[in-house]
Enzyme design. Sequence first.
Site, PDB file in Angstrom:
ATOM      1  N   PHE A 179      21.312   4.337  63.663  1.00  0.00           N
ATOM      2  CA  PHE A 179      21.114   2.955  64.137  1.00  0.00           C
ATOM      3  C   PHE A 179      19.854   2.325  63.520  1.00  0.00           C
ATOM      4  N   ILE A 180      18.699   2.864  63.833  1.00  0.00           N
ATOM      5  CA  ILE A 180      17.462   2.257  63.321  1.00  0.00           C
ATOM      6  C   ILE A 180      17.330   2.539  61.821  1.00  0.00           C
ATOM      7  N   THR A 192       8.860   7.821  69.732  1.00  0.00           N
ATOM      8  CA  THR A 192       9.320   7.029  70.863  1.00  0.00           C
ATOM      9  C   THR A 192       8.243   6.865  71.927  1.00  0.00           C
ATOM     10  N   ASP A 193       8.374   5.807  72.726  1.00  0.00           N
ATOM     11  CA  ASP A 193       7.447   5.633  73.860  1.00  0.00           C
ATOM     12  C   ASP A 193       7.693   6.664  74.961  1.00  0.00           C
ATOM     13  N   GLU A 194       8.853   7.348  74.905  1.00  0.00           N
ATOM     14  CA  GLU A 194       9.189   8.283  75.988  1.00  0.00           C
ATOM     15  C   GLU A 194       8.242   9.485  76.030  1.00  0.00           C
ATOM     16  N   TYR A 226      14.773  15.574  75.531  1.00  0.00           N
ATOM     17  CA  TYR A 226      14.621  14.694  74.358  1.00  0.00           C
ATOM     18  C   TYR A 226      13.157  14.320  74.153  1.00  0.00           C
ATOM     19  N   ALA A 241      10.495  15.656  75.366  1.00  0.00           N
ATOM     20  CA  ALA A 241       9.661  16.840  75.103  1.00  0.00           C
ATOM     21  C   ALA A 241       9.762  17.246  73.632  1.00  0.00           C
ATOM     22  N   LYS A 244      10.488  15.226  71.097  1.00  0.00           N
ATOM     23  CA  LYS A 244       9.806  14.217  70.279  1.00  0.00           C
ATOM     24  C   LYS A 244       8.285  14.382  70.405  1.00  0.00           C
ATOM     25  N   ASN A 285      15.233   0.064  71.421  1.00  0.00           N
ATOM     26  CA  ASN A 285      15.799  -0.886  70.454  1.00  0.00           C
ATOM     27  C   ASN A 285      17.199  -1.314  70.884  1.00  0.00           C
ATOM     28  N   ARG A 299      13.272  -0.970  81.199  1.00  0.00           N
ATOM     29  CA  ARG A 299      13.059  -0.645  79.790  1.00  0.00           C
ATOM     30  C   ARG A 299      12.517  -1.891  79.089  1.00  0.00           C
ATOM     31  N   ARG A 332      20.729   9.611  86.379  1.00  0.00           N
ATOM     32  CA  ARG A 332      20.347  10.587  85.347  1.00  0.00           C
ATOM     33  C   ARG A 332      19.289  11.526  85.943  1.00  0.00           C
TER      34      ARG A 332
HETATM   35  P1  NAD Z   1      20.586   7.696  65.919  1.00  0.00           P
HETATM   36  O1  NAD Z   1      21.031   8.797  66.821  1.00  0.00           O
HETATM   37  O2  NAD Z   1      21.351   6.430  65.867  1.00  0.00           O
HETATM   38  O3  NAD Z   1      20.518   8.242  64.418  1.00  0.00           O
HETATM   39  C1  NAD Z   1      20.018   9.512  64.090  1.00  0.00           C
HETATM   40  C2  NAD Z   1      20.416   9.812  62.658  1.00  0.00           C
HETATM   41  O4  NAD Z   1      19.879  11.105  62.324  1.00  0.00           O
HETATM   42  C3  NAD Z   1      21.940   9.894  62.453  1.00  0.00           C
HETATM   43  O5  NAD Z   1      22.312   9.179  61.301  1.00  0.00           O
HETATM   44  C4  NAD Z   1      22.200  11.388  62.292  1.00  0.00           C
HETATM   45  O6  NAD Z   1      23.319  11.673  61.474  1.00  0.00           O
HETATM   46  C5  NAD Z   1      20.902  11.860  61.669  1.00  0.00           C
HETATM   47  N1  NAD Z   1      20.648  13.289  61.930  1.00  0.00           N
HETATM   48  C6  NAD Z   1      20.704  13.913  63.137  1.00  0.00           C
HETATM   49  N2  NAD Z   1      20.456  15.219  62.979  1.00  0.00           N
HETATM   50  C7  NAD Z   1      20.202  15.423  61.658  1.00  0.00           C
HETATM   51  C8  NAD Z   1      19.866  16.557  60.879  1.00  0.00           C
HETATM   52  N3  NAD Z   1      19.734  17.770  61.443  1.00  0.00           N
HETATM   53  N4  NAD Z   1      19.669  16.410  59.560  1.00  0.00           N
HETATM   54  C9  NAD Z   1      19.813  15.189  58.978  1.00  0.00           C
HETATM   55  N5  NAD Z   1      20.145  14.080  59.668  1.00  0.00           N
HETATM   56  C10 NAD Z   1      20.339  14.185  60.994  1.00  0.00           C
HETATM   57  O7  NAD Z   1      19.069   7.459  66.294  1.00  0.00           O
HETATM   58  P2  NAD Z   1      18.229   6.087  66.346  1.00  0.00           P
HETATM   59  O8  NAD Z   1      18.425   5.472  67.662  1.00  0.00           O
HETATM   60  O9  NAD Z   1      18.476   5.322  65.113  1.00  0.00           O
HETATM   61  O10 NAD Z   1      16.746   6.691  66.309  1.00  0.00           O
HETATM   62  C11 NAD Z   1      16.119   6.980  65.068  1.00  0.00           C
HETATM   63  C12 NAD Z   1      14.724   7.531  65.340  1.00  0.00           C
HETATM   64  O11 NAD Z   1      13.963   6.579  66.070  1.00  0.00           O
HETATM   65  C13 NAD Z   1      14.724   8.806  66.176  1.00  0.00           C
HETATM   66  O12 NAD Z   1      13.730   9.655  65.683  1.00  0.00           O
HETATM   67  C14 NAD Z   1      14.382   8.326  67.581  1.00  0.00           C
HETATM   68  O13 NAD Z   1      13.700   9.321  68.301  1.00  0.00           O
HETATM   69  C15 NAD Z   1      13.470   7.153  67.271  1.00  0.00           C
HETATM   70  N6  NAD Z   1      13.456   6.063  68.274  1.00  0.00           N
HETATM   71  C16 NAD Z   1      14.622   5.498  68.710  1.00  0.00           C
HETATM   72  C17 NAD Z   1      14.562   4.430  69.604  1.00  0.00           C
HETATM   73  C18 NAD Z   1      15.814   3.748  70.092  1.00  0.00           C
HETATM   74  O14 NAD Z   1      15.733   2.887  70.971  1.00  0.00           O
HETATM   75  N7  NAD Z   1      16.994   4.061  69.573  1.00  0.00           N
HETATM   76  C19 NAD Z   1      13.329   3.964  70.050  1.00  0.00           C
HETATM   77  C20 NAD Z   1      12.162   4.586  69.587  1.00  0.00           C
HETATM   78  C21 NAD Z   1      12.230   5.621  68.686  1.00  0.00           C
HETATM   79  O1  DAU Z   2      12.380   4.215  74.885  1.00  0.00           O
HETATM   80  C1  DAU Z   2      12.871   4.575  73.641  1.00  0.00           C
HETATM   81  C2  DAU Z   2      14.130   5.393  73.797  1.00  0.00           C
HETATM   82  O2  DAU Z   2      15.158   4.490  74.203  1.00  0.00           O
HETATM   83  C3  DAU Z   2      14.543   6.125  72.534  1.00  0.00           C
HETATM   84  O3  DAU Z   2      13.550   7.065  72.203  1.00  0.00           O
HETATM   85  C4  DAU Z   2      15.888   6.831  72.730  1.00  0.00           C
HETATM   86  O4  DAU Z   2      16.305   7.432  71.519  1.00  0.00           O
HETATM   87  C5  DAU Z   2      16.909   5.792  73.141  1.00  0.00           C
HETATM   88  O5  DAU Z   2      18.161   6.408  73.390  1.00  0.00           O
HETATM   89  C6  DAU Z   2      16.435   5.046  74.390  1.00  0.00           C
HETATM   90  O6  DAU Z   2      16.414   5.948  75.528  1.00  0.00           O
HETATM   91  P1  DAU Z   2      16.948   5.478  76.966  1.00  0.00           P
HETATM   92  O7  DAU Z   2      17.289   6.680  77.743  1.00  0.00           O
HETATM   93  O8  DAU Z   2      16.026   4.491  77.581  1.00  0.00           O
HETATM   94  O9  DAU Z   2      18.280   4.678  76.495  1.00  0.00           O
HETATM   95  P2  DAU Z   2      19.763   4.608  77.105  1.00  0.00           P
HETATM   96  O10 DAU Z   2      20.463   3.515  76.392  1.00  0.00           O
HETATM   97  O11 DAU Z   2      20.403   5.952  77.142  1.00  0.00           O
HETATM   98  O12 DAU Z   2      19.499   4.165  78.599  1.00  0.00           O
HETATM   99  C7  DAU Z   2      18.805   2.955  78.888  1.00  0.00           C
HETATM  100  C8  DAU Z   2      18.691   2.857  80.398  1.00  0.00           C
HETATM  101  O13 DAU Z   2      20.005   2.619  80.943  1.00  0.00           O
HETATM  102  C9  DAU Z   2      18.184   4.112  81.064  1.00  0.00           C
HETATM  103  O14 DAU Z   2      17.397   3.746  82.186  1.00  0.00           O
HETATM  104  C10 DAU Z   2      19.449   4.826  81.526  1.00  0.00           C
HETATM  105  C11 DAU Z   2      20.393   3.677  81.830  1.00  0.00           C
HETATM  106  N1  DAU Z   2      21.821   3.912  81.585  1.00  0.00           N
HETATM  107  C12 DAU Z   2      22.200   4.432  80.389  1.00  0.00           C
HETATM  108  C13 DAU Z   2      23.533   4.645  80.094  1.00  0.00           C
HETATM  109  C14 DAU Z   2      23.954   5.244  78.776  1.00  0.00           C
HETATM  110  C15 DAU Z   2      22.775   3.557  82.541  1.00  0.00           C
HETATM  111  O15 DAU Z   2      22.429   3.051  83.628  1.00  0.00           O
HETATM  112  N2  DAU Z   2      24.091   3.764  82.252  1.00  0.00           N
HETATM  113  C16 DAU Z   2      24.509   4.316  81.075  1.00  0.00           C
HETATM  114  O16 DAU Z   2      25.747   4.499  80.889  1.00  0.00           O
END
Ligand code: NAD
Ligand code: DAU
Length: 350
Positions: A11-12, A131-133, A156, A158, A160, A186, A220, A287
Amino acid sequence: MKILITGGAGFIGSNLVRLLVTKYPSYKIVNLDNLTYAGNLKNLADIENAPNYQFVKGDICDADFIQNLFSQEQFNAVIHLAAESHVDRSISNPIAFVMTNVVGTVNLLNAARYQYQKADNVFQKFYHVSTDEVYGALGDSGMFTEETSYDPHSPYSASKASSDHFVRAYHDTYGLPIVISNCSNNYGPYHFPEKLIPLALHNIKNNKSIPVYGKGENVRDWLYVVDHARAIDLIFHKAQNGSTYNIGGHNEWKNIDVIRLLCDIMDEKLGRAPSTSQQLITFVKDRAGHDLRYAIDAGKLKNDLGWMPSVQFAEGLQLTVDWYLNNEQWLNDVTSGSYQHYYDEQYVKR
Ligand code: NAD
Ligand code: DAU
């Protein structure tokens, strides 16, 4: 400048690869991704033939493969995003998170360190996207700053947090040039529909129930994904060696309020009567260890480097909803799993 981006098919990562490939034609961008369930080359179909872009399929957990890739390619920098990223999956299967997020990161650090120590001025930066987590959960007030102590709660977060510590340890122990950013939630195009916003959009469209954990009171701080990519670009080019930046949207929402907003937008776009989709909201079991609230103080990034989010939530949600409605095939492929077979022989691990 030859930059290795890991996780660029996610995604990112795909939003970042697109930004860098189009903004810096003189850079070579190598996207290393193992194409797990979360990685999708269709996310990059519009730039896959760009002359400054190359895709490599491979696993960051494979230390020999990573060392060979670095020896062949002589990268100048790494921007590391590859990770297992979904909290719910980490609760069911923590080991996968230890392997990719911790061991995979250390494999990359070892290869970068070797390259850094071997030849002067070739390897310049290891940028770790986190991540902020890692900071844990907030109560009703306060914000995470770069000085907040780490206090991760889920497997997760832990994993990161552990990877962040390893990155800093390689800076302190071996002098590896590093930078870390910790970003809030994001949202936007190419978000895998297991996460809250794309899952809700998918379910609303298909008249399926929207699972809201607990009472939906968790908060969030949402940031449009392209603004995250912009921040990474800025930090990558301007931040001092060894520094950390928090990235966030100053945009806190309770989950239930985000869902209601999405229902209203979808009702309007789909021509449904007002409040129709809200009937799909279903409160489900919470959760385990669910963090109550995240909020980022991104003041350091604003003061040092002048970054501010450019897309406000109302606009970002409209863009996101339009993108999901206009990319039905992508959503169907991703949810059917067929996209996992969308890669050519040339992408097979070398
Ligand atoms: P995502 O799950 O959409 O993408 C992860 C990517 O990593 C995928 O393309 C997957 O194929 C690849 N991948 C997974 N395991 C792998 C491996 N062993 N070798 C090579 N590639 C591998 O994740 P995202 O939401 O895009 O997050 C990207 C990064 O940003 C992560 O490190 C996540 O912790 C961090 N992050 C995400 C968010 C968010 O809101 N999504 C927020 C803050 C930080
Ligand atoms: O804060 C950054 C993090 O944000 C990233 O590091 C993670 O990779 C990313 O997945 C995200 O984590 P969250 O756990 O916050 O995201 P998620 O979309 O899973 O959940 C957002 C909120 O919504 C959380 O409080 C849980 C809740 N939720 C989630 C799902 C999937 C629901 O209520 N129902 C659901 O079905």
